[in-house]
Design an enzyme around this catalytic site. Structure first.
Site, mmCIF file in Angstrom:
data_model
loop_
_atom_site.group_PDB
_atom_site.id
_atom_site.type_symbol
_atom_site.label_atom_id
_atom_site.label_comp_id
_atom_site.label_asym_id
_atom_site.label_seq_id
_atom_site.Cartn_x
_atom_site.Cartn_y
_atom_site.Cartn_z
ATOM 1 N N TRP A 23 0.840 -1.207 0.000
ATOM 2 C CA TRP A 23 0.000 0.000 0.000
ATOM 3 C C TRP A 23 0.873 1.255 0.000
ATOM 4 C CZ3 TRP A 23 -3.943 2.059 -1.802
ATOM 5 C CH2 TRP A 23 -4.717 3.048 -1.175
ATOM 6 N N ALA A 163 -4.622 -2.921 -1.867
ATOM 7 C CA ALA A 163 -3.569 -2.638 -2.838
ATOM 8 C C ALA A 163 -3.099 -3.887 -3.553
ATOM 9 C CB ALA A 163 -2.399 -1.974 -2.132
ATOM 10 N N LYS A 217 -12.013 -3.545 10.959
ATOM 11 C CA LYS A 217 -12.502 -4.380 9.845
ATOM 12 C C LYS A 217 -11.533 -5.526 9.546
ATOM 13 C CE LYS A 217 -9.468 -2.999 6.751
ATOM 14 N NZ LYS A 217 -8.834 -3.423 5.520
HETATM 15 N N1 LIG Z 1 -1.975 -3.517 1.417
HETATM 16 C C1 LIG Z 1 -3.184 -3.009 1.458
HETATM 17 O O1 LIG Z 1 -4.057 -3.403 0.683
HETATM 18 C C2 LIG Z 1 -3.518 -1.927 2.435
HETATM 19 C C3 LIG Z 1 -4.629 -1.132 2.179
HETATM 20 C C4 LIG Z 1 -4.932 -0.116 3.073
HETATM 21 C C5 LIG Z 1 -4.130 0.064 4.194
HETATM 22 N N2 LIG Z 1 -3.061 -0.731 4.416
HETATM 23 C C6 LIG Z 1 -2.242 -0.472 5.607
HETATM 24 O O2 LIG Z 1 -1.011 0.080 5.193
HETATM 25 C C7 LIG Z 1 -0.004 -0.248 6.145
HETATM 26 C C8 LIG Z 1 1.223 -0.746 5.402
HETATM 27 O O3 LIG Z 1 0.899 -1.899 4.673
HETATM 28 P P1 LIG Z 1 1.610 -2.286 3.312
HETATM 29 O O4 LIG Z 1 0.610 -3.110 2.563
HETATM 30 O O5 LIG Z 1 2.144 -1.080 2.650
HETATM 31 O O6 LIG Z 1 2.856 -3.154 3.803
HETATM 32 P P2 LIG Z 1 3.198 -4.692 3.438
HETATM 33 O O7 LIG Z 1 2.574 -5.599 4.427
HETATM 34 O O8 LIG Z 1 2.958 -4.932 1.985
HETATM 35 O O9 LIG Z 1 4.780 -4.753 3.609
HETATM 36 C C9 LIG Z 1 5.412 -4.784 4.850
HETATM 37 C C10 LIG Z 1 6.351 -3.587 4.917
HETATM 38 O O10 LIG Z 1 6.939 -3.540 6.199
HETATM 39 C C11 LIG Z 1 8.348 -3.327 6.040
HETATM 40 N N3 LIG Z 1 9.040 -3.800 7.213
HETATM 41 C C12 LIG Z 1 9.398 -5.072 7.532
HETATM 42 N N4 LIG Z 1 10.063 -5.075 8.714
HETATM 43 C C13 LIG Z 1 10.101 -3.784 9.136
HETATM 44 C C14 LIG Z 1 10.632 -3.137 10.282
HETATM 45 N N5 LIG Z 1 11.240 -3.823 11.246
HETATM 46 N N6 LIG Z 1 10.471 -1.797 10.402
HETATM 47 C C15 LIG Z 1 9.821 -1.084 9.467
HETATM 48 N N7 LIG Z 1 9.304 -1.627 8.348
HETATM 49 C C16 LIG Z 1 9.441 -2.963 8.200
HETATM 50 C C17 LIG Z 1 8.679 -4.065 4.762
HETATM 51 O O11 LIG Z 1 9.896 -3.632 4.224
HETATM 52 C C18 LIG Z 1 7.492 -3.664 3.900
HETATM 53 O O12 LIG Z 1 7.697 -2.390 3.334
HETATM 54 C C19 LIG Z 1 -0.604 -1.251 7.112
HETATM 55 O O13 LIG Z 1 -0.962 -0.598 8.305
HETATM 56 C C20 LIG Z 1 -1.862 -1.714 6.404
HETATM 57 O O14 LIG Z 1 -2.876 -2.077 7.298
HETATM 58 C C21 LIG Z 1 -2.722 -1.716 3.551
#
Ligand SMILES: NC(=O)c1ccc[n+]([C@@H]2O[C@H](COP(=O)([O-])OP(=O)(O)OC[C@H]3O[C@@H](n4cnc5c(N)ncnc54)[C@H](O)[C@@H]3O)[C@@H](O)[C@H]2O)c1
Length: 372
Positions: A23, A163, A217
């Site tokens: 995301w 995403a 959710k």
């Molecule tokens: N993916 C979706 O569809 C979506 C949609 C809306 C909101 N979100 C929210 O966005 C937020 C981020 O999710 P995402 O989908 O971008 O991430 P993701 O789950 O795809 O990826 C995990 C991320 O965490 C990083 N990471 C791993 N270890 C780490 C550490 N010790 N310190 C910092 N970062 C570390 C990784 O490098 C990677 O960038 C979450 O709170 C999620 O709930 C996600």
């Protein structure tokens, strides 16, 4: 911003994105397509990358800057030439006065500790993070954690935006909701940064309601995934989604009396419940959990199925359970309570539909929507 002759004198807003997962990468692409060539915003968007080494030996940040794609978390999507991946957290935020926070929630406290005193004094934040921290004093939403630890105002943006279906990345129509506390003007600036013809953003003055929708959710999505894994069909899943939404609203209003009913009809409410219960990683992993009869743990399945992406629903279920048990509210929220007990192996997956024994004390003859 202002008349043409004044533009050079007025400082442009500079945006950094803290996080670069699935995301996070979509968010960087979205905002970068709006900052480029816009008089209001500086073109460049810095994206902090938690550095990883790819199997080929290249650093993830180098690969992103070489290919303009996040090859690990959003492969095949160009982020925009004005997105610069930066593995140095402090450097990535140094010049920005619009900070977009989008990491898995469990890392935010550590990130805020590192950023204390390192950001611009005029910075504003927005959190796209779904989840909460549970402190002794009670639940602490991530936007509040950011405000408390960094001393900045922080809005939230939540909505029906999965995403990893890559739909938003490929510019398929969807919507999102900004939640703000005080300043409508600041919320409008965030809306300007994120809005696209294919991404409609509206703002409501209910930050806690919007953020709790986005957080809770994910627990409902685990319940929906369990139902899928037990092959119970769409009627059961619809029932679970309705009960889940009812518990989301009731808990949000109990925690924050300012939460508005109307927020649950925004994209962050019912729409996000629907998309997360139909698609999404929480549903998918919970389905696999139920299919193995609970024999493989959520941790094992996260590792197996998500390739580095993080599951939020299981940790959120625990955090919600801590809040409920601290207040003695478990009986009022059977679905939220049961999900946690299933996740930790105290109950079997089939318990997700055993409501008659746990239901709160309300009259079915008057409908259950307003039972709290
Ligand atoms: N993916 C979706 O569809 C979506 C949609 C809306 C909101 N979100 C929210 O966005 C937020 C981020 O999710 P995402 O989908 O971008 O991430 P993701 O789950 O795809 O990826 C995990 C991320 O965490 C990083 N990471 C791993 N270890 C780490 C550490 N010790 N310190 C910092 N970062 C570390 C990784 O490098 C990677 O960038 C979450 O709170 C999620 O709930 C996600």
């Amino acid at each position: 911003m202002g008349e043409a002759g004044h533009e050079a004198a007025v400082e442009q807003f500079r945006v950094s994105v803290v996080g670069s997962g699935n995301w996070g990468s979509v968010a960087a692409k979205l905002v970068a397509s709006n900052t480029i060539g816009h008089p209001f915003f500086h073109d460049e968007v810095r994206m902090w990358v938690f550095e990883e080494v790819l199997p080929c030996g290249e650093k993830l940040s180098d690969a992103i800057n070489r290919t303009n794609e996040n090859v690990k978390y959003l492969n095949g999507v160009k982020l925009g030439k004005n997105v610069v991946a930066d593995p140095d957290l402090e450097n990535a935020v140094r010049e920005a006065n619009m900070l977009v926070f989008v990491t898995p929630h469990q890392f935010m406290e550590g990130i805020c500790k590192r950023l204390g005193g390192k950001i611009r004094s005029d910075a504003e934040g927005i959190s796209l993070i779904k989840g909460m921290e549970v402190k002794k004093e009670g639940p602490c939403m991530i936007s509040k954690l950011i405000t408390d630890m960094l001393g900045i105002n922080c809005c939230v943006l939540m909505g029906a935006n999965i995403a990893n279906e890559a739909r938003i990345a490929f510019e398929k129509f969807s919507e999102a909701t900004i939640g703000y506390k005080h300043s409508k003007e600041v919320a409008q600036r965030w809306a300007k940064l994120f809005s696209q013809s294919y991404f409609l953003v509206s703002a409501v003055q209910d930050i806690e309601g919007v953020e709790l929708c986005g957080t809770l959710k994910n627990v409902v999505a685990i319940a929906a995934g369990l139902v899928d894994g037990l092959d119970m069909g769409n009627n059961t899943k619809a029932a679970i989604m309705r009960i889940g939404l009812r518990e989301m609203r009731a808990l949000s209003k109990r925690l924050f009396s300012s939460v508005k009913d109307s927020t649950f009809f925004e994209s962050c409410g019912v729409a996000d419940v629907i998309t997360t219960c139909l698609g999404g990683r929480n549903r998918r992993v919970a389905e696999a959990f139920a299919r193995t009869g609970g024999k493989k743990s959520f941790n094992e399945l996260e590792e197996e199925l998500l390739q580095g992406q993080k599951l939020q629903g299981v940790s959120t279920a625990k955090e919600v359970y801590d809040v409920l048990s601290h207040r003695g509210w478990q009986g009022l929220f059977p679905l939220l309570t049961t999900v946690h007990k299933i996740c930790i192996g105290l109950l079997p997956p089939s318990a997700i539909v055993e409501y008659s024994e746990h239901a709160p004390n309300f009259s079915l003859f008057e409908g259950s929507a307003e039972c709290y």
